[in-house]
Design a protein around this motif. Structure first.
Motif, PDB file in Angstrom:
ATOM      1  N   LEU A  63       0.826  -1.210   0.000  1.00  0.00           N
ATOM      2  CA  LEU A  63       0.000   0.000   0.000  1.00  0.00           C
ATOM      3  C   LEU A  63       0.859   1.259   0.000  1.00  0.00           C
ATOM      4  O   LEU A  63       0.599   2.200  -0.764  1.00  0.00           O
ATOM      5  CB  LEU A  63      -0.938   0.007   1.216  1.00  0.00           C
ATOM      6  N   ALA A  64       1.881   1.278   0.844  1.00  0.00           N
ATOM      7  CA  ALA A  64       2.757   2.452   0.908  1.00  0.00           C
ATOM      8  C   ALA A  64       3.493   2.658  -0.413  1.00  0.00           C
ATOM      9  O   ALA A  64       3.658   3.798  -0.878  1.00  0.00           O
ATOM     10  CB  ALA A  64       3.761   2.310   2.057  1.00  0.00           C
ATOM     11  N   VAL A  78      -7.107  -2.753  -5.367  1.00  0.00           N
ATOM     12  CA  VAL A  78      -6.948  -4.209  -5.250  1.00  0.00           C
ATOM     13  C   VAL A  78      -6.248  -4.557  -3.939  1.00  0.00           C
ATOM     14  O   VAL A  78      -6.674  -5.452  -3.200  1.00  0.00           O
ATOM     15  CB  VAL A  78      -6.151  -4.769  -6.454  1.00  0.00           C
ATOM     16  N   HIS A  79      -5.191  -3.824  -3.618  1.00  0.00           N
ATOM     17  CA  HIS A  79      -4.415  -4.165  -2.427  1.00  0.00           C
ATOM     18  C   HIS A  79      -5.045  -3.659  -1.134  1.00  0.00           C
ATOM     19  O   HIS A  79      -4.748  -4.193  -0.061  1.00  0.00           O
ATOM     20  CB  HIS A  79      -2.960  -3.744  -2.597  1.00  0.00           C
ATOM     21  N   LEU A  80      -5.930  -2.667  -1.218  1.00  0.00           N
ATOM     22  CA  LEU A  80      -6.720  -2.320  -0.038  1.00  0.00           C
ATOM     23  C   LEU A  80      -7.637  -3.485   0.324  1.00  0.00           C
ATOM     24  O   LEU A  80      -7.751  -3.859   1.496  1.00  0.00           O
ATOM     25  CB  LEU A  80      -7.543  -1.054  -0.287  1.00  0.00           C
ATOM     26  N   THR A  89      -6.182  -3.765   9.826  1.00  0.00           N
ATOM     27  CA  THR A  89      -7.331  -2.960  10.228  1.00  0.00           C
ATOM     28  C   THR A  89      -7.385  -1.668   9.404  1.00  0.00           C
ATOM     29  O   THR A  89      -6.343  -1.184   8.931  1.00  0.00           O
ATOM     30  CB  THR A  89      -7.251  -2.578  11.723  1.00  0.00           C
ATOM     31  N   PRO A  90      -8.564  -1.112   9.258  1.00  0.00           N
ATOM     32  CA  PRO A  90      -8.667   0.181   8.579  1.00  0.00           C
ATOM     33  C   PRO A  90      -7.800   1.248   9.251  1.00  0.00           C
ATOM     34  O   PRO A  90      -7.208   2.089   8.573  1.00  0.00           O
ATOM     35  CB  PRO A  90     -10.152   0.531   8.688  1.00  0.00           C
ATOM     36  N   GLN A  91      -7.690   1.185  10.573  1.00  0.00           N
ATOM     37  CA  GLN A  91      -6.865   2.148  11.292  1.00  0.00           C
ATOM     38  C   GLN A  91      -5.401   2.042  10.879  1.00  0.00           C
ATOM     39  O   GLN A  91      -4.723   3.062  10.692  1.00  0.00           O
ATOM     40  CB  GLN A  91      -6.997   1.932  12.813  1.00  0.00           C
ATOM     41  N   LYS A  92      -4.899   0.806  10.748  1.00  0.00           N
ATOM     42  CA  LYS A  92      -3.502   0.621  10.335  1.00  0.00           C
ATOM     43  C   LYS A  92      -3.293   1.064   8.891  1.00  0.00           C
ATOM     44  O   LYS A  92      -2.226   1.572   8.545  1.00  0.00           O
ATOM     45  CB  LYS A  92      -3.059  -0.825  10.524  1.00  0.00           C
ATOM     46  N   ILE A  93      -4.281   0.860   8.067  1.00  0.00           N
ATOM     47  CA  ILE A  93      -4.171   1.314   6.679  1.00  0.00           C
ATOM     48  C   ILE A  93      -4.029   2.832   6.650  1.00  0.00           C
ATOM     49  O   ILE A  93      -3.126   3.364   5.990  1.00  0.00           O
ATOM     50  CB  ILE A  93      -5.392   0.847   5.855  1.00  0.00           C
ATOM     51  N   ILE A  94      -4.881   3.531   7.382  1.00  0.00           N
ATOM     52  CA  ILE A  94      -4.803   4.999   7.407  1.00  0.00           C
ATOM     53  C   ILE A  94      -3.485   5.454   8.030  1.00  0.00           C
ATOM     54  O   ILE A  94      -2.835   6.383   7.537  1.00  0.00           O
ATOM     55  CB  ILE A  94      -6.026   5.607   8.129  1.00  0.00           C
ATOM     56  N   LEU A  98      -0.714   7.894   6.452  1.00  0.00           N
ATOM     57  CA  LEU A  98      -0.243   9.103   7.122  1.00  0.00           C
ATOM     58  C   LEU A  98       1.274   9.106   7.282  1.00  0.00           C
ATOM     59  O   LEU A  98       1.917  10.164   7.195  1.00  0.00           O
ATOM     60  CB  LEU A  98      -0.924   9.257   8.486  1.00  0.00           C
ATOM     61  N   GLN A  99       1.861   7.937   7.493  1.00  0.00           N
ATOM     62  CA  GLN A  99       3.315   7.828   7.615  1.00  0.00           C
ATOM     63  C   GLN A  99       4.022   8.293   6.340  1.00  0.00           C
ATOM     64  O   GLN A  99       5.167   8.729   6.372  1.00  0.00           O
ATOM     65  CB  GLN A  99       3.707   6.377   7.941  1.00  0.00           C
TER      66      GLN A  99
END
Length: 132
Positions: A63-64, A78-80, A89-94, A98-99
């Motif tokens: 994703l990054a 696709v990778h989401l 988790t959605p939180q880790k994705i966000i 943000l990172q």
């Protein structure tokens, strides 16, 4: 050896992307069948089956990377799905997105968050009250 790579890759692709992965490979048969084979054998059979990182870590890195490249929204989508499928988790994705702000910039992060918002809504996942 080739058949073993295909089998390993096909199993890993199904684990990450479910039916969507099979649809991608099927969709390439009439125009670029070798590309589908490379996705299954190399990306998922060789790389995704390596030791050292779990599937959640691999999807977060993917994703990054896609966010950073920019212009990869279809693959980001696709990778989401893949990340959610393997338990990110959605939180880790966000947080992953943000990172990327200091290194990639706001426009690409905003694009990725927009795609994530659509996928989260489609899958009816929430960002509320879950631990990161």
């Amino acid at each position: 050896m080739q058949e073993e790579r295909w089998i390993k890759g096909w199993e890993r692709l199904a684990e990450v992307d479910g039916h969507a992965g099979a649809m991608v490979v099927e969709g390439l048969k009439d125009i670029a069948p070798d590309l589908g084979r490379y996705i299954v054998e190399f990306a998922f059979g060789d790389v995704y089956c390596r030791e050292g990182l779990d599937l959640q870590e691999r999807e977060m890195i993917t994703l990054a990377t896609l966010l950073t490249l920019g212009g990869c929204e279809t693959q980001l989508e696709v990778h989401l799905h893949g990340a959610l499928n393997v338990g990110v988790t959605p939180q880790k994705i966000i947080e992953t997105f943000l990172q990327c702000i200091p290194y990639t910039g706001f426009p690409r992060v905003l694009n990725a968050v927009t795609v994530a918002k659509r996928i989260f809504k489609e899958r009816q996942v929430s960002l509320e009250a879950k631990e990161i």
